[in-house]
Design a protein around this motif. Structure first.
Motif, PDB file in Angstrom:
ATOM      1  N   MET A  50      51.737 -17.386 -15.100  1.00 12.56           N
ATOM      2  CA  MET A  50      51.985 -17.465 -16.737  1.00 12.56           C
ATOM      3  C   MET A  50      51.466 -18.597 -16.991  1.00 12.56           C
ATOM      4  O   MET A  50      51.424 -20.011 -16.348  1.00 12.56           O
ATOM      5  N   THR A  51      50.495 -19.008 -17.856  1.00 11.70           N
ATOM      6  CA  THR A  51      49.538 -20.083 -18.271  1.00 11.70           C
ATOM      7  C   THR A  51      49.950 -20.249 -19.882  1.00 11.70           C
ATOM      8  O   THR A  51      50.366 -19.308 -20.363  1.00 11.70           O
ATOM      9  N   PRO A  52      49.577 -21.438 -20.427  1.00 10.91           N
ATOM     10  CA  PRO A  52      49.653 -21.456 -21.908  1.00 10.91           C
ATOM     11  C   PRO A  52      48.532 -20.552 -22.469  1.00 10.91           C
ATOM     12  O   PRO A  52      48.746 -20.199 -23.671  1.00 10.91           O
ATOM     13  N   ALA A  53      47.591 -20.175 -21.913  1.00 10.19           N
ATOM     14  CA  ALA A  53      46.784 -19.167 -22.500  1.00 10.19           C
ATOM     15  C   ALA A  53      47.008 -17.629 -22.183  1.00 10.19           C
ATOM     16  O   ALA A  53      46.304 -16.793 -22.909  1.00 10.19           O
ATOM     17  N   GLY A  54      47.946 -17.535 -21.355  1.00 10.67           N
ATOM     18  CA  GLY A  54      48.234 -16.016 -21.206  1.00 10.67           C
ATOM     19  C   GLY A  54      48.546 -15.822 -19.797  1.00 10.67           C
ATOM     20  O   GLY A  54      48.796 -16.610 -18.943  1.00 10.67           O
ATOM     21  N   THR A  55      48.767 -14.573 -19.412  1.00 11.73           N
ATOM     22  CA  THR A  55      49.028 -14.239 -18.068  1.00 11.73           C
ATOM     23  C   THR A  55      47.937 -13.437 -17.267  1.00 11.73           C
ATOM     24  O   THR A  55      47.344 -12.558 -17.799  1.00 11.73           O
ATOM     25  N   VAL A  56      47.813 -14.076 -15.852  1.00 13.69           N
ATOM     26  CA  VAL A  56      46.950 -13.656 -15.064  1.00 13.69           C
ATOM     27  C   VAL A  56      47.529 -12.822 -13.906  1.00 13.69           C
ATOM     28  O   VAL A  56      48.381 -13.541 -13.315  1.00 13.69           O
ATOM     29  N   GLU A  57      47.165 -11.607 -13.560  1.00 14.22           N
ATOM     30  CA  GLU A  57      47.825 -10.783 -12.456  1.00 14.22           C
ATOM     31  C   GLU A  57      46.702 -10.549 -11.451  1.00 14.22           C
ATOM     32  O   GLU A  57      45.484 -10.388 -11.968  1.00 14.22           O
ATOM     33  N   GLY A  58      47.261 -10.803 -10.166  1.00 16.28           N
ATOM     34  CA  GLY A  58      46.397 -10.577  -9.100  1.00 16.28           C
ATOM     35  C   GLY A  58      46.827 -10.820  -7.854  1.00 16.28           C
ATOM     36  O   GLY A  58      47.846 -11.517  -7.532  1.00 16.28           O
ATOM     37  N   ALA A  59      46.135 -10.533  -6.454  1.00 17.85           N
ATOM     38  CA  ALA A  59      46.560 -11.025  -5.417  1.00 17.85           C
ATOM     39  C   ALA A  59      46.063 -12.270  -5.082  1.00 17.85           C
ATOM     40  O   ALA A  59      44.846 -12.545  -5.520  1.00 17.85           O
ATOM     41  N   ILE A  60      46.706 -13.320  -4.608  1.00 23.06           N
ATOM     42  CA  ILE A  60      46.241 -14.796  -4.208  1.00 23.06           C
ATOM     43  C   ILE A  60      45.323 -14.637  -3.029  1.00 23.06           C
ATOM     44  O   ILE A  60      45.723 -14.260  -1.915  1.00 23.06           O
ATOM     45  N   GLU A  61      44.185 -14.960  -3.401  1.00 22.22           N
ATOM     46  CA  GLU A  61      43.019 -15.034  -2.337  1.00 22.22           C
ATOM     47  C   GLU A  61      43.066 -16.145  -1.632  1.00 22.22           C
ATOM     48  O   GLU A  61      43.038 -16.346  -0.413  1.00 22.22           O
ATOM     49  N   SER A  62      43.179 -17.455  -2.249  1.00 20.08           N
ATOM     50  CA  SER A  62      43.253 -18.880  -1.656  1.00 20.08           C
ATOM     51  C   SER A  62      43.822 -19.839  -2.625  1.00 20.08           C
ATOM     52  O   SER A  62      44.015 -19.447  -3.807  1.00 20.08           O
ATOM     53  N   VAL A  63      44.246 -20.912  -2.184  1.00 21.70           N
ATOM     54  CA  VAL A  63      44.888 -21.823  -3.182  1.00 21.70           C
ATOM     55  C   VAL A  63      43.994 -23.466  -2.478  1.00 21.70           C
ATOM     56  O   VAL A  63      43.959 -23.607  -1.227  1.00 21.70           O
ATOM     57  N   GLY A  64      43.581 -23.805  -3.350  1.00 19.32           N
ATOM     58  CA  GLY A  64      42.940 -25.033  -3.296  1.00 19.32           C
ATOM     59  C   GLY A  64      43.497 -26.451  -3.728  1.00 19.32           C
ATOM     60  O   GLY A  64      44.765 -26.132  -4.091  1.00 19.32           O
ATOM     61  N   GLY A  65      42.977 -27.659  -3.789  1.00 23.40           N
ATOM     62  CA  GLY A  65      43.624 -28.831  -4.055  1.00 23.40           C
ATOM     63  C   GLY A  65      44.223 -28.766  -5.389  1.00 23.40           C
ATOM     64  O   GLY A  65      45.260 -29.216  -5.752  1.00 23.40           O
ATOM     65  N   ASP A  66      43.463 -28.045  -6.399  1.00 22.99           N
ATOM     66  CA  ASP A  66      43.862 -28.214  -7.954  1.00 22.99           C
ATOM     67  C   ASP A  66      43.786 -26.906  -8.424  1.00 22.99           C
ATOM     68  O   ASP A  66      43.851 -26.753  -9.646  1.00 22.99           O
ATOM     69  N   HIS A  67      43.610 -25.637  -7.628  1.00 18.43           N
ATOM     70  CA  HIS A  67      43.285 -24.434  -8.472  1.00 18.43           C
ATOM     71  C   HIS A  67      43.898 -23.447  -7.497  1.00 18.43           C
ATOM     72  O   HIS A  67      44.173 -23.544  -6.273  1.00 18.43           O
ATOM     73  N   VAL A  68      44.170 -22.163  -7.948  1.00 17.09           N
ATOM     74  CA  VAL A  68      44.326 -20.798  -7.267  1.00 17.09           C
ATOM     75  C   VAL A  68      43.508 -19.636  -7.577  1.00 17.09           C
ATOM     76  O   VAL A  68      42.990 -19.711  -8.830  1.00 17.09           O
ATOM     77  N   ARG A  69      42.897 -19.202  -6.549  1.00 12.37           N
ATOM     78  CA  ARG A  69      42.106 -17.967  -6.770  1.00 12.37           C
ATOM     79  C   ARG A  69      42.742 -16.771  -6.652  1.00 12.37           C
ATOM     80  O   ARG A  69      43.408 -16.354  -5.666  1.00 12.37           O
ATOM     81  N   LEU A  70      42.720 -15.913  -7.591  1.00  9.89           N
ATOM     82  CA  LEU A  70      43.330 -14.426  -7.671  1.00  9.89           C
ATOM     83  C   LEU A  70      42.293 -13.370  -7.856  1.00  9.89           C
ATOM     84  O   LEU A  70      41.240 -13.674  -8.323  1.00  9.89           O
ATOM     85  N   ARG A  71      42.560 -12.467  -7.083  1.00 12.30           N
ATOM     86  CA  ARG A  71      41.780 -11.031  -7.203  1.00 12.30           C
ATOM     87  C   ARG A  71      42.578 -10.330  -7.759  1.00 12.30           C
ATOM     88  O   ARG A  71      43.484  -9.585  -7.497  1.00 12.30           O
ATOM     89  N   GLU A  72      41.985  -9.988  -9.250  1.00 10.78           N
ATOM     90  CA  GLU A  72      42.320  -8.823  -9.995  1.00 10.78           C
ATOM     91  C   GLU A  72      42.187  -7.456  -9.508  1.00 10.78           C
ATOM     92  O   GLU A  72      41.574  -7.373  -8.749  1.00 10.78           O
ATOM     93  N   THR A  73      42.877  -6.604  -9.793  1.00  6.50           N
ATOM     94  CA  THR A  73      42.993  -5.146  -9.729  1.00  6.50           C
ATOM     95  C   THR A  73      41.469  -4.510  -9.971  1.00  6.50           C
ATOM     96  O   THR A  73      41.016  -3.620  -9.225  1.00  6.50           O
ATOM     97  N   GLY A  74      40.503  -5.025 -10.580  1.00  5.28           N
ATOM     98  CA  GLY A  74      39.190  -4.509 -11.008  1.00  5.28           C
ATOM     99  C   GLY A  74      38.271  -5.234 -10.051  1.00  5.28           C
ATOM    100  O   GLY A  74      37.084  -4.971 -10.007  1.00  5.28           O
TER     101      GLY A  74
END
Length: 131
Positions: A84-108
């Motif tokens: 959940m972010t101020p801009a909305g919700t992002v859903e997906g599998a966590i691919e990787s976590v960087g120093g200041d970000h997280v990368r998600l793989r959405e269902t598409g």
């Protein structure tokens, strides 16, 4: 979007706005709405303070908060989560976590980078975890 305004309405609107911003000019028929350099600096300072007060909680977390969020999300790498972010919700599998970000793989199949500073909370397997 198209806005239709006549000249008189626009003039009244701008004069009303000027009276709010510069109350010293209220009641004068004509005036220059450009404040002195010192007044401009003061207005900038006030605006910055109000923006910081309004958006400070979601603007940036402390480095300790970001580090804890990074460690928590890294432990759940590969699992499906809702961020959940101020801009909305992002859903997906966590691919990787960087120093200041997280990368998600959405269902598409789309990869999405979400700044950790913008994560308000996340949900994993029906469990709610908030920062």
């Amino acid at each position: 979007m198209k806005i239709i305004v006549n000249e008189r309405e626009l003039k009244e609107y701008m004069e009303g706005l000027a009276r709010i911003v510069y109350p010293a000019f209220a009641g004068k028929e004509t005036f220059t709405a450009v404040p002195a350099e010192q007044d401009q600096d003061e207005l900038r300072r006030i605006i910055r303070e109000e923006l910081k007060a309004a958006f400070g909680a979601i603007d940036r977390g402390t480095s300790g908060d970001l580090q804890r969020m990074q460690q928590t999300l890294d432990r759940h790498s590969g699992k499906v989560t809702e961020l959940m972010t101020p801009a909305g919700t992002v859903e997906g599998a966590i691919e990787s976590v960087g120093g200041d970000h997280v990368r998600l793989r959405e269902t598409g199949g789309t990869s999405v980078l979400v700044p950790l500073s913008q994560v308000v909370s996340f949900q994993l397997s029906g469990k709610q975890v908030e920062r």
